[in-house]
Each structure stands twice: as structure tokens, then as C-alpha cells.
Design a protein around this motif. Structure first.
Motif, short mmCIF file in Angstrom:
data_model
loop_
_atom_site.label_atom_id
_atom_site.label_comp_id
_atom_site.label_asym_id
_atom_site.label_seq_id
_atom_site.Cartn_x
_atom_site.Cartn_y
_atom_site.Cartn_z
N ALA A 1 78.94 11.03 16.63
CA ALA A 1 77.82 10.10 16.46
C ALA A 1 77.07 10.30 15.15
O ALA A 1 76.52 9.33 14.60
CB ALA A 1 76.85 10.24 17.64
N GLY A 2 77.03 11.52 14.62
CA GLY A 2 76.34 11.78 13.35
C GLY A 2 76.98 11.04 12.19
O GLY A 2 76.32 10.21 11.52
N PRO A 3 78.28 11.28 11.92
CA PRO A 3 78.94 10.54 10.84
C PRO A 3 78.95 9.03 11.07
O PRO A 3 78.79 8.26 10.12
CB PRO A 3 80.37 11.11 10.86
N LEU A 4 79.12 8.62 12.32
CA LEU A 4 79.12 7.18 12.61
C LEU A 4 77.76 6.56 12.32
O LEU A 4 77.67 5.41 11.89
CB LEU A 4 79.53 6.94 14.06
N VAL B 1 82.09 10.22 5.68
CA VAL B 1 83.49 10.55 5.46
C VAL B 1 83.68 12.06 5.36
O VAL B 1 84.61 12.63 5.97
CB VAL B 1 84.01 9.86 4.19
N LEU B 2 82.83 12.73 4.59
CA LEU B 2 82.95 14.18 4.41
C LEU B 2 82.86 14.90 5.75
O LEU B 2 83.64 15.83 6.03
CB LEU B 2 81.84 14.68 3.47
N ASN B 3 81.92 14.48 6.60
CA ASN B 3 81.74 15.16 7.88
C ASN B 3 82.85 14.87 8.87
O ASN B 3 83.01 15.60 9.85
CB ASN B 3 80.39 14.77 8.49
N LEU B 4 83.62 13.82 8.65
CA LEU B 4 84.73 13.52 9.54
C LEU B 4 86.03 14.20 9.11
O LEU B 4 87.03 14.12 9.83
CB LEU B 4 84.95 12.01 9.62
N LEU B 5 86.03 14.87 7.96
CA LEU B 5 87.22 15.59 7.53
C LEU B 5 87.49 16.73 8.51
O LEU B 5 86.57 17.40 8.98
CB LEU B 5 87.04 16.14 6.12
#
Length: 453
Positions: free
Chosen positions: A103-106, A392-396
Motif C-alpha cells: 500500500a505504501g508504494p501504491l 518504483v524503488l520501494n517495489l524492487l
């Protein structure tokens, strides 16, 4: 702008991105019934703290504002009352834990969509996608493009302004070898132009991508407008005043500020007759450019030279979308930006793009200050781009980041059981080392730019 302004707009942008990111985690946790113990903007010692709600959640502002976190009830981090065990994060289903983490990156991607949507509906200022002079022998010239062509579609995407064209060129420069485009020439629509993209470098020190292809904006024809002359400079002694509009030099009629600057630079020690317009009247002044100290063959007169803002404004268009059309555009813009970042990361890993393009907080602060100076549109656009970057960075899939936790959950789904505490702790340490190395690289690049250019 002084350094305080740069710092302020940097902290404002970063603060917005962090709060939105952590609010994503917080809202998802509350939706899933997980108890939130603390919502912190920043790390380190608390500056402000207030307990709110029936759960007495701590809302905290900490000393180091470059991050934040949401602390949830969790048996792995402390004892949990039996009556509240169902509200602990670790007791939630795999789907709920994944939702809370993602939920954070989204939320950052959603913020970008909302900003792009608002900007699309409100309208943004831009130049028409009309080509200026086309360099002989360039990719644009070989494709058959000529000065005055108005680009209407690029790689199948509608072009509404120069910014659209520039952004699509940058995107396709990473992978595409050739791109189809359509133009309007003298009011007639023409298609099937095949533009070669090979050799376009995406690098902070490389020329503008469009310039590498051999095209640029058309020159804006406007008389030079003078600023305030320096005291005792040739311009001051000749009687020039702020607001003077230069019409002619030695009888030669001017059409741009660049022409005036070029004539002055080429005339050290030579008296020039300059016709200016002041308060509706024409005056003729004589000025003798002095030689630049370290460049004796270059002249100067000691006065700022700019363009007529009214003439520039007439060259600018407003790009505006309808509500539904703007929403589609905003979603497309967000995900195309996300895709570009992923492509760029992959090309950096492969070595196709220099690692010197990795930017840190100093570069971001400079961009924040410059965009704030350029206007609300530019600043909001920067926040949207940074929000996509943060999402994007946090979803890596790097341990310690949100994407790393999602990777754990994917492994848990496949194996049918979670990773052991030892394996997870080891991967967290590896992830921390990777993150520290990345941050060190970003800081190194920032300082290298500051001290070595």
C-alpha cells in the motif's frame, strides 16, 4: 533563490512523498484491523509527538526528515496481549500482509496519478511541437524532417506539445532503434517518417536528446530587452536603462537577444550605434564594448540582456484535457514513467547508462528549488515524478524495502511456509548493505557534481 529556498522546497517535496507513502501503509493496516502503534515522519529523536484515537497511536515528527515509518503491533517485536493478538501484523493472512506492505508504494503511484490528472485538466503551459532548424546530416534530416514540421504522433502516441515530444524521445532512446512519426507540414498531414534513435545518449552530461537527433525549438523572434546596467559599466556610461528595447545596432535590425549579445561580443573596443525604444520613443546611444579580462577578443558592456516576455508568451500554448481524457492520460503518464525508471535501472546495471546518473538529496534539492522557481506546474511535475520514483524503488525485490518483504511473501506462498528467522535476518543485512552502497553512490555523485561539475 538562496539556499534556504532550495532546502525548504526540498523538505516540502520529500515530506509530502513520505507522508503519502506511510499513510498508504497506515490506511491499509487500519482497513485490515491491524493496530498501529506509531506513525513517524522522520527518524531519530522525536521533536513532536501526540497520541490520537482509541488505540492511542503516536503521531511523531522526528529529527531526521529523510524517511518515515509505521510501527504496527507485532509479536516479533514485543509481547502482545492475548486479547489483541488478532490485531498483530504477524498474525494476519498472507494476502493482508502483502496488501499492507504494497500500500505504501501504491499510494505514491496514486499521488502521481492525481497530480498528473489535476495538471492535465487545469492545463499546462508548453511550446507547440514545431521543429526549428534541422541539422544537416542528422537523424532528423535523414528521416526527411524539415524546419516548420509540427509533430502530431510519435511511436503511435499523440503529441500535444514540445514536452510530450521530448519525453517520448527520452523513453524510446533506451531501447528503440527506429521510431515512426507523423507530422503536419503546411497544414497537410504526412506520415511514415522513420526516425533512427541509435546513438542517442541518456546521460546528465550529454546534450538534449532532441538536439542529438538534430532538432530544436524554433527561434522566438523578439527584440532584446535590457536589464539594469552595472555601475560605471560601458552600458551605464552610455546611458542605457532598465527596460530599454533594442531595435537596431549600426542600422542592423535585431530579431533576438542572442543576436545582440553576439554583436557585442564580437566588437571589443569598437563604438556601436544602438537604437533603443524607451517609453514609446526611439533613442540612439553610442557604446564602446570593453574587452573581457581573460578573453581580450570578446567584448561586453555590462548589462543583462533578455527576451520580450510578451512575445515569448504569445509563442506558448496551453495543453488541456477533459476530465475522463485527463484521467486516462494521468494513468498512462504514471506507468510510462515507472516503466522508464525500471528500464533506466536495468541499463545502469548493464552499463549502458553511466552510474553517475544516480542522484542523491543534493541533486533533488537543486531540482526542487529550480522547479519551484519555474512555477507551480514544474514543481508539481517534479513531485509527481519523484513519487513514481519512490514507488518504483520501494517495489524492487531488495530485502529491507517493501519489495523485499513482498518477495518473502511470494516465497512463503510457493513453499507453503515462511522463511526462517535466520534466513530473513541474513537477507535483511544484505539488503541494508545494498541500500547503504546505493546511498553512498548517490551522495558521491552529488558531491562530484558540486565540486567538479
Amino acid at each position: 533563490m538562496n539556499s534556504a529556498h532550495y532546502i525548504f522546497f526540498f523538505l516540502l517535496a520529500i515530506g509530502i512523498l513520505i507522508v503519502v507513502h506511510e499513510l498508504g501503509h497506515y490506511a491499509a493496516a487500519r482497513l485490515c484491523g491491524v493496530k498501529v502503534l506509531r506513525f513517524s515522519l522522520g527518524f531519530g529523536p522525536q521533536i513532536l509527538m501526540r497520541r490520537v484515537g482509541s488505540d492511542q497511536t503516536e503521531w511523531s515528527l522526528a529529527a531526521v526528515p529523510l524517511g518515515g515509518y509505521v510501527k504496527m503491533l507485532d509479536e516479533r517485536e514485543g509481547s502482545v496481549n492475548v486479547g489483541e493478538r488478532h490485531r498483530a501484523f504477524n498474525t494476519q493472512s498472507l494476502g493482508r500482509r502483502s496488501f499492507i506492505v504494497a500500500a505504501g508504494p501504491l499510494a505514491n503511484l496514486l499521488l502521481a496519478i492525481l497530480i498528473y490528472w489535476g495538471m492535465a485538466c487545469a492545463g499546462t503551459r508548453d511550446f507547440p511541437a514545431v521543429l526549428g532548424p534541422v541539422a544537416s546530416g542528422s537523424s532528423a534530416a535523414q528521416a526527411g524532417l524539415v524546419e516548420g514540421d509540427r509533430v502530431t504522433r510519435f511511436a503511435g502516441v499523440e503529441i500535444r506539445g514540445w514536452s510530450d515530444l521530448k519525453w517520448l524521445v527520452v523513453q524510446h532512446a533506451l531501447d528503440a532503434e527506429r521510431v515512426k512519426l507523423e507530422v503536419q507540414r503546411e497544414g497537410i498531414g504526412l506520415a511514415s517518417f522513420d526516425l533512427a534513435m541509435q546513438g542517442v545518449l541518456i546521460d546528465e552530461k550529454a546534450p538534449d536528446a532532441l538536439k542529438q537527433l538534430g532538432v530544436s525549438l524554433p527561434a522566438i523572434l523578439t527584440v532584446p530587452v535590457l536589464g539594469r546596467p552595472l555601475a560605471d559599466s560601458p552600458a551605464d556610461l552610455a546611458g542605457f536603462a532598465e527596460g530599454d528595447r533594442v531595435r537596431k545596432v549600426d542600422g542592423f535590425e535585431l530579431g533576438s537577444a542572442a543576436e545582440f549579445v553576439k554583436i557585442i561580443a564580437a566588437s571589443p573596443g569598437r563604438t556601436l550605434s544602438v537604437q533603443v525604444e524607451r517609453a514609446g520613443k526611439l533613442l540612439t546611444l553610442e557604446v564602446r564594448p570593453e574587452s573581457v579580462a581573460d578573453k581580450p577578443l570578446q567584448g561586453r558592456i555590462g548589462i543583462p540582456v533578455g527576451m520580450d516576455r510578451d512575445a515569448v508568451a504569445k509563442s506558448i500554448i496551453t495543453v488541456r484535457y477533459g476530465v475522463l481524457e485527463g484521467g486516462v492520460h494521468a494513468v498512462s503518464q504514471t506507468f510510462s514513467t515507472a516503466g522508464f525508471y525500471l528500464q533506466a535501472i536495468w541499463h545502469i546495471v548493464k552499463g549502458n547508462i553511466s552510474w553517475r546518473n544516480v542522484s542523491g538529496p543534493i541533486a533533488i534539492a537543486d531540482a526542487a528549488g529550480q522547479s519551484a522557481k519555474a512555477g507551480v506546474d514544474a514543481y508539481l511535475g517534479l513531485i509527481a515524478a519523484l513519487s513514481v520514483s519512490l514507488g518504483v524503488l520501494n517495489l524492487l525485490p531488495i530485502p529491507i524495502l517493501d519489495g523485499g518483504h513482498l518477495l518473502y511473501y511470494a516465497i512463503e506462498r510457493i513453499r507453503g511456509r515462511a522463511l526462517s528467522e535466520g534466513a530473513e535476518e541474513l537477507s535483511q543485512r544484505i539488503g541494508l548493505v545494498m541500500l547503504v552502497l546505493l546511498m553512498s553512490l548517490a551522495f558521491f555523485n552529488d558531491f562530484h557534481r558540486v565540486f567538479f561539475g
